[in-house]
Design a protein around this motif. Structure first.
Motif, PDB file in Angstrom:
ATOM      1  N   ALA A 141     -47.122   7.952 -40.667  1.00 30.87           N
ATOM      2  CA  ALA A 141     -48.190   8.002 -39.672  1.00 30.87           C
ATOM      3  C   ALA A 141     -49.249   9.061 -39.941  1.00 30.87           C
ATOM      4  O   ALA A 141     -50.427   8.847 -39.649  1.00 30.87           O
ATOM      5  CB  ALA A 141     -47.584   8.238 -38.289  1.00 30.87           C
ATOM      6  N   GLY A 142     -48.827  10.206 -40.494  1.00 30.86           N
ATOM      7  CA  GLY A 142     -49.762  11.306 -40.631  1.00 30.86           C
ATOM      8  C   GLY A 142     -50.571  11.273 -41.904  1.00 30.86           C
ATOM      9  O   GLY A 142     -51.799  11.183 -41.886  1.00 30.86           O
ATOM     10  N   VAL A 143     -49.892  11.306 -43.048  1.00 32.67           N
ATOM     11  CA  VAL A 143     -50.582  11.365 -44.329  1.00 32.67           C
ATOM     12  C   VAL A 143     -51.436  10.132 -44.555  1.00 32.67           C
ATOM     13  O   VAL A 143     -52.514  10.190 -45.124  1.00 32.67           O
ATOM     14  CB  VAL A 143     -49.546  11.506 -45.473  1.00 32.67           C
ATOM     15  N   SER A 144     -50.965   8.970 -44.086  1.00 33.63           N
ATOM     16  CA  SER A 144     -51.692   7.714 -44.296  1.00 33.63           C
ATOM     17  C   SER A 144     -52.429   7.270 -43.041  1.00 33.63           C
ATOM     18  O   SER A 144     -52.559   6.089 -42.770  1.00 33.63           O
ATOM     19  CB  SER A 144     -50.716   6.622 -44.740  1.00 33.63           C
ATOM     20  N   ALA A 145     -52.897   8.241 -42.247  1.00 29.00           N
ATOM     21  CA  ALA A 145     -53.558   7.923 -40.975  1.00 29.00           C
ATOM     22  C   ALA A 145     -54.834   7.118 -41.173  1.00 29.00           C
ATOM     23  O   ALA A 145     -55.303   6.449 -40.255  1.00 29.00           O
ATOM     24  CB  ALA A 145     -53.863   9.215 -40.209  1.00 29.00           C
ATOM     25  N   GLY A 146     -55.418   7.179 -42.378  1.00 27.51           N
ATOM     26  CA  GLY A 146     -56.643   6.427 -42.620  1.00 27.51           C
ATOM     27  C   GLY A 146     -56.399   4.952 -42.874  1.00 27.51           C
ATOM     28  O   GLY A 146     -57.345   4.181 -43.002  1.00 27.51           O
ATOM     29  N   GLN A 272     -46.228   5.121 -47.511  1.00 28.70           N
ATOM     30  CA  GLN A 272     -45.485   4.490 -46.421  1.00 28.70           C
ATOM     31  C   GLN A 272     -44.094   4.067 -46.877  1.00 28.70           C
ATOM     32  O   GLN A 272     -43.116   4.194 -46.147  1.00 28.70           O
ATOM     33  CB  GLN A 272     -46.261   3.277 -45.894  1.00 28.70           C
ATOM     34  N   ILE A 273     -43.997   3.561 -48.103  1.00 19.79           N
ATOM     35  CA  ILE A 273     -42.697   3.171 -48.653  1.00 19.79           C
ATOM     36  C   ILE A 273     -41.790   4.389 -48.778  1.00 19.79           C
ATOM     37  O   ILE A 273     -40.600   4.344 -48.441  1.00 19.79           O
ATOM     38  CB  ILE A 273     -42.870   2.493 -50.034  1.00 19.79           C
ATOM     39  N   ALA A 274     -42.365   5.517 -49.238  1.00 22.28           N
ATOM     40  CA  ALA A 274     -41.591   6.756 -49.363  1.00 22.28           C
ATOM     41  C   ALA A 274     -41.086   7.211 -47.995  1.00 22.28           C
ATOM     42  O   ALA A 274     -39.921   7.624 -47.852  1.00 22.28           O
ATOM     43  CB  ALA A 274     -42.454   7.848 -49.998  1.00 22.28           C
ATOM     44  N   GLY A 275     -41.952   7.142 -46.984  1.00 20.99           N
ATOM     45  CA  GLY A 275     -41.550   7.514 -45.634  1.00 20.99           C
ATOM     46  C   GLY A 275     -40.461   6.601 -45.101  1.00 20.99           C
ATOM     47  O   GLY A 275     -39.499   7.055 -44.456  1.00 20.99           O
ATOM     48  N   ALA A 276     -40.581   5.303 -45.371  1.00 24.10           N
ATOM     49  CA  ALA A 276     -39.591   4.329 -44.917  1.00 24.10           C
ATOM     50  C   ALA A 276     -38.234   4.595 -45.552  1.00 24.10           C
ATOM     51  O   ALA A 276     -37.195   4.582 -44.881  1.00 24.10           O
ATOM     52  CB  ALA A 276     -40.061   2.915 -45.255  1.00 24.10           C
TER      53      ALA A 276
END
Length: 303
Positions: A141-146, A272-276
Motif C-alpha cells: 500500500a505504501g511504496v506502491s501508492a502511485g 506488491q508481489i514481494a509484500g504479498a
C-alpha cells in the motif's frame, strides 16, 4: 490416499473461498452495493444452514439460553457483516489479489487481539509474523501508492476485512466453550441476516433478485464459497491439525490471484508481489508457532 484426503479437502475448501470474487463482481455488475451483497450472502447461507440443520443437526440447533445470542451478535454483526462489507468493498476498489492478501493480515490481528483479550502469550515467532505483516502491507500500500489499482479506501477496507475476520476467531473462542461449530455458524448467519435485512431493504429489489442470472449468482455466493466451503474445510480440519490446515488454507490467495489474472486481466507489480509473499510467510510463521504450542496442549479449535 486416505491420509491425503483431509489435506485435499482443506485445500478445496480454501480454493472455494478464493473464488468468492466471481460472485461478488457478478452481483456488483447488476448494481448491488457491497452491503446488499453481504446481505444476499448471509441470507442464502442462513437458509441453506437451516435446511442442513433440520436434516442432520437438530440437537445442535438448540440454544441453551437466549442471552447466549450475545456470542452470535459478536460473530454475526461485528465480525461477519463487518468483514464481508470491508472485503467486498475492497474487491470493488482494487485487484482481487490485493484484496485477498490484505484479508490475510487476519492472523496478525488475531495474535494481537488474543494477547489483549485472551491473555495468550507473545513469542518471537508471533512478533516476527506481526512485523512481517506490517512490512508487507507497507510494500503493497505504501511504496506502491502511485499504482492506479490502489485506493486509500481500498487499503483501509482491506485491513478492515483482516480485522473483521480476526474478530470471528476471538468471539468464537468464547462461544466454543458452550456450543459446537455448526451451532455457532448457523446462528452467526441468522443474526447477520436479521440485522442486514431491514438495513438493506432488499425486498425493494425483489424483481431484480428474481432475475435468473442474479438468482444464480446469489445462490452460488450463499452456497459454494460459504456453506459448501465451510463443510469441506471443517471435514478436513476434523482429521488433521488446525495449524497444518491454516497453512494449507493459504492456497486461497493463490486461487484468488489466478482468478483475477485469468478472468479480469489483473496484474501485480514486483513490489506488491514481494509484500504479498511477506504476508503469506508471516501467516505460515504464526501457524508454525501455534503448531509447536499444540504439541503440549490437549486440543486446539480453529474457527
Amino acid at each position: 490416499m486416505k491420509k491425503l484426503l483431509p489435506y485435499l479437502m482443506i485445500a478445496a475448501g480454501a480454493s472455494l473461498w478464493g473464488i468468492i470474487a466471481f460472485f461478488v463482481k457478478g452481483l456488483a455488475d447488476y448494481g448491488f452495493t457491497s452491503m446488499e451483497i453481504v446481505a444476499i450472502r448471509v441470507i442464502y447461507a442462513a437458509i441453506f444452514l437451516l435446511f442442513i440443520g433440520i436434516i442432520h443437526y437438530r440437537k445442535q440447533m438448540i440454544l441453551y439460553r437466549f442471552t447466549d445470542i450475545r456470542f452470535f451478535i459478536g460473530t454475526g454483526i461485528f465480525s461477519v457483516v463487518f468483514f464481508n462489507f470491508c472485503y467486498f468493498t475492497t474487491i470493488s476498489q482494487m485487484n482481487i489479489s490485493i484484496a485477498v492478501i490484505l484479508l490475510y493480515t487476519a492472523p496478525a490481528f488475531v495474535t494481537i487481539l488474543s494477547f489483549i483479550f485472551l491473555k495468550e502469550s507473545l513469542n518471537m515467532n508471533k512478533l516476527i509474523a506481526v512485523i512481517g505483516t506490517i512490512i508487507g502491507c507497507i510494500l503493497i500500500a505504501g511504496v506502491s501508492a502511485g499504482d492506479s489499482n490502489l485506493t486509500f479506501i481500498g487499503v483501509i477496507t482491506g485491513l478492515g476485512s483482516g480485522l473483521g475476520y480476526a474478530l470471528y476467531t476471538i468471539f468464537s473462542k468464547f462461544a466454543l466453550k458452550k456450543y459446537q461449530p455448526f451451532t455457532i455458524t448457523l446462528y452467526t448467519f441468522i443474526v447477520a441476516a436479521i440485522f442486514l435485512l431491514p438495513i438493506t431493504q432488499l425486498w425493494q429489489k425483489v424483481d431484480l433478485l428474481l432475475n435468473s442470472n442474479v438468482l444464480l449468482y446469489s445462490i452460488g455466493l450463499g452456497f459454494i464459497p460459504t456453506v459448501l466451503a465451510y463443510f469441506i474445510y471443517t471435514w478436513g480440519l476434523q482429521k488433521t491439525e488446525g495449524s497444518k490446515a491454516a497453512v494449507i488454507a493459504t492456497v486461497e490467495p493463490v486461487v484468488a490471484t489466478l482468478l483475477g489474472v485469468m478472468l479480469y486481466g489483473e496484474k501485480l507489480g514486483l513490489i506488491q508481489i514481494a509484500g504479498a509473499i511477506l504476508i503469506l510467510c508471516s501467516v505460515i510463521i504464526v501457524n508454525v508457532s501455534f503448531q509447536k504450542k499444540n504439541v503440549t496442549s490437549v486440543s486446539q479449535k480453529l474457527s
